[in-house]
Design a protein around this motif. Structure first.
Motif, PDB file in Angstrom:
ATOM      1  N   VAL A  48      -7.063   5.295  -8.789  1.00 24.47           N
ATOM      2  CA  VAL A  48      -6.412   4.621  -9.909  1.00 24.47           C
ATOM      3  C   VAL A  48      -5.077   5.300 -10.175  1.00 24.47           C
ATOM      4  O   VAL A  48      -5.037   6.507 -10.458  1.00 24.47           O
ATOM      5  N   ASN A  49      -3.997   4.532 -10.070  1.00 23.43           N
ATOM      6  CA  ASN A  49      -2.666   5.083 -10.333  1.00 23.43           C
ATOM      7  C   ASN A  49      -2.467   5.319 -11.817  1.00 23.43           C
ATOM      8  O   ASN A  49      -2.902   4.513 -12.643  1.00 23.43           O
ATOM      9  N   ARG A  50      -1.785   6.401 -12.146  1.00 22.31           N
ATOM     10  CA  ARG A  50      -1.419   6.675 -13.533  1.00 22.31           C
ATOM     11  C   ARG A  50      -0.205   5.827 -13.902  1.00 22.31           C
ATOM     12  O   ARG A  50       0.610   5.481 -13.055  1.00 22.31           O
ATOM     13  N   ALA A  51      -0.083   5.515 -15.179  1.00 20.08           N
ATOM     14  CA  ALA A  51       1.002   4.652 -15.638  1.00 20.08           C
ATOM     15  C   ALA A  51       2.362   5.342 -15.558  1.00 20.08           C
ATOM     16  O   ALA A  51       3.366   4.685 -15.312  1.00 20.08           O
ATOM     17  N   ARG A  52       2.399   6.645 -15.752  1.00 22.81           N
ATOM     18  CA  ARG A  52       3.669   7.375 -15.778  1.00 22.81           C
ATOM     19  C   ARG A  52       3.914   8.096 -14.461  1.00 22.81           C
ATOM     20  O   ARG A  52       2.987   8.493 -13.766  1.00 22.81           O
ATOM     21  N   LEU A  53       5.179   8.310 -14.169  1.00 23.22           N
ATOM     22  CA  LEU A  53       5.570   9.059 -12.981  1.00 23.22           C
ATOM     23  C   LEU A  53       5.603  10.544 -13.311  1.00 23.22           C
ATOM     24  O   LEU A  53       5.869  10.942 -14.448  1.00 23.22           O
ATOM     25  N   ASN A  54       5.381  11.383 -12.296  1.00 24.31           N
ATOM     26  CA  ASN A  54       5.474  12.826 -12.517  1.00 24.31           C
ATOM     27  C   ASN A  54       6.946  13.256 -12.513  1.00 24.31           C
ATOM     28  O   ASN A  54       7.853  12.429 -12.380  1.00 24.31           O
ATOM     29  N   LYS A  55       7.209  14.544 -12.621  1.00 28.70           N
ATOM     30  CA  LYS A  55       8.591  15.051 -12.712  1.00 28.70           C
ATOM     31  C   LYS A  55       9.405  14.771 -11.452  1.00 28.70           C
ATOM     32  O   LYS A  55      10.622  14.723 -11.501  1.00 28.70           O
ATOM     33  N   GLN A  56       8.729  14.590 -10.323  1.00 29.38           N
ATOM     34  CA  GLN A  56       9.420  14.282  -9.074  1.00 29.38           C
ATOM     35  C   GLN A  56       9.644  12.782  -8.900  1.00 29.38           C
ATOM     36  O   GLN A  56      10.145  12.333  -7.872  1.00 29.38           O
ATOM     37  N   GLY A  57       9.262  11.993  -9.901  1.00 30.10           N
ATOM     38  CA  GLY A  57       9.434  10.543  -9.827  1.00 30.10           C
ATOM     39  C   GLY A  57       8.377   9.841  -8.994  1.00 30.10           C
ATOM     40  O   GLY A  57       8.552   8.691  -8.605  1.00 30.10           O
ATOM     41  N   GLU A  58       7.279  10.519  -8.733  1.00 27.36           N
ATOM     42  CA  GLU A  58       6.192   9.940  -7.933  1.00 27.36           C
ATOM     43  C   GLU A  58       5.041   9.538  -8.838  1.00 27.36           C
ATOM     44  O   GLU A  58       4.787  10.159  -9.866  1.00 27.36           O
ATOM     45  N   ARG A  59       4.339   8.505  -8.436  1.00 27.58           N
ATOM     46  CA  ARG A  59       3.172   8.062  -9.180  1.00 27.58           C
ATOM     47  C   ARG A  59       1.976   8.915  -8.766  1.00 27.58           C
ATOM     48  O   ARG A  59       1.726   9.117  -7.583  1.00 27.58           O
ATOM     49  N   GLU A  60       1.250   9.432  -9.753  1.00 26.95           N
ATOM     50  CA  GLU A  60       0.060  10.222  -9.471  1.00 26.95           C
ATOM     51  C   GLU A  60      -1.169   9.327  -9.489  1.00 26.95           C
ATOM     52  O   GLU A  60      -1.176   8.284 -10.136  1.00 26.95           O
ATOM     53  N   THR A  61      -2.187   9.766  -8.786  1.00 25.01           N
ATOM     54  CA  THR A  61      -3.409   8.984  -8.651  1.00 25.01           C
ATOM     55  C   THR A  61      -4.606   9.820  -9.065  1.00 25.01           C
ATOM     56  O   THR A  61      -4.699  10.996  -8.720  1.00 25.01           O
ATOM     57  N   ASP A  62      -5.526   9.201  -9.813  1.00 25.49           N
ATOM     58  CA  ASP A  62      -6.798   9.824 -10.141  1.00 25.49           C
ATOM     59  C   ASP A  62      -7.877   9.202  -9.259  1.00 25.49           C
ATOM     60  O   ASP A  62      -7.837   8.000  -8.965  1.00 25.49           O
ATOM     61  N   PHE A  63      -8.838  10.001  -8.844  1.00 24.28           N
ATOM     62  CA  PHE A  63      -9.956   9.530  -8.028  1.00 24.28           C
ATOM     63  C   PHE A  63     -11.204   9.625  -8.892  1.00 24.28           C
ATOM     64  O   PHE A  63     -11.628  10.717  -9.250  1.00 24.28           O
ATOM     65  N   ILE A  64     -11.772   8.468  -9.214  1.00 26.92           N
ATOM     66  CA  ILE A  64     -12.837   8.392 -10.205  1.00 26.92           C
ATOM     67  C   ILE A  64     -14.118   7.872  -9.552  1.00 26.92           C
ATOM     68  O   ILE A  64     -14.116   6.809  -8.922  1.00 26.92           O
ATOM     69  N   ASP A  65     -15.195   8.634  -9.722  1.00 28.01           N
ATOM     70  CA  ASP A  65     -16.494   8.248  -9.168  1.00 28.01           C
ATOM     71  C   ASP A  65     -17.120   7.162 -10.035  1.00 28.01           C
ATOM     72  O   ASP A  65     -17.102   7.242 -11.263  1.00 28.01           O
TER      73      ASP A  65
END
Length: 137
Positions: free
Chosen positions: A33-50
């Motif tokens: 699941v992608n996070r709504a906000r970008l990190n400081k490097q301008g990349e989208r972070e992803t969470d892995f949820i069971d």
């Protein structure tokens, strides 16, 4: 009190279907699941949820969705404790799905829900749900 989780993401692997000693189907899979906000490097972070799915819904998920498929999951967050192989107490958080909605179509020739596979294939956007009383705990 309220415990409700809604996620939209892609499966990181095919669902793993098992049965309890009492014969109840349970499937597990992980959603990216992608996070709504970008990190400081301008990349989208992803969470892995069971995600855990029970009974008929578990069998349907195991039969018709595969790695990479886009799904929406609605359910509740569950945190459980267990002892690892070294005897250390650990906690695991997972979503117990109440509904799973298939949001994209399977690729042609995938063998699972694709053209010519036959059977009662859930339609694009279909919702699979169950009664909370169906959960065996």
């Amino acid at each position: 009190m309220l415990n409700k989780v809604i996620l939209i993401g892609r499966l990181t692997q095919d669902p793993e279907l098992r049965y309890t000693p009492g014969g109840v189907a349970v499937a597990r899979f992980t959603l990216a699941v992608n996070r709504a906000r970008l990190n400081k490097q301008g990349e989208r972070e992803t969470d892995f949820i069971d995600v855990v799915v029970w009974q008929k819904q578990a069998e349907t998920c195991a039969n018709y969705i595969r790695k990479g498929r886009l799904v929406a999951v609605e359910g509740r967050l569950q945190v459980r404790s267990y002892d690892d192989s070294q005897g250390i107490r650990r906690k695991a958080a997972e979503v117990v799905a109440e509904t799973v909605r298939f949001l994209d179509r399977p690729k042609e020739g995938s063998g699972h829900g694709g053209a010519g596979s036959g059977g009662d294939i859930p339609e694009f956007g279909s919702e699979i749900s169950f009664n909370e009383d169906d959960i065996p705990f």
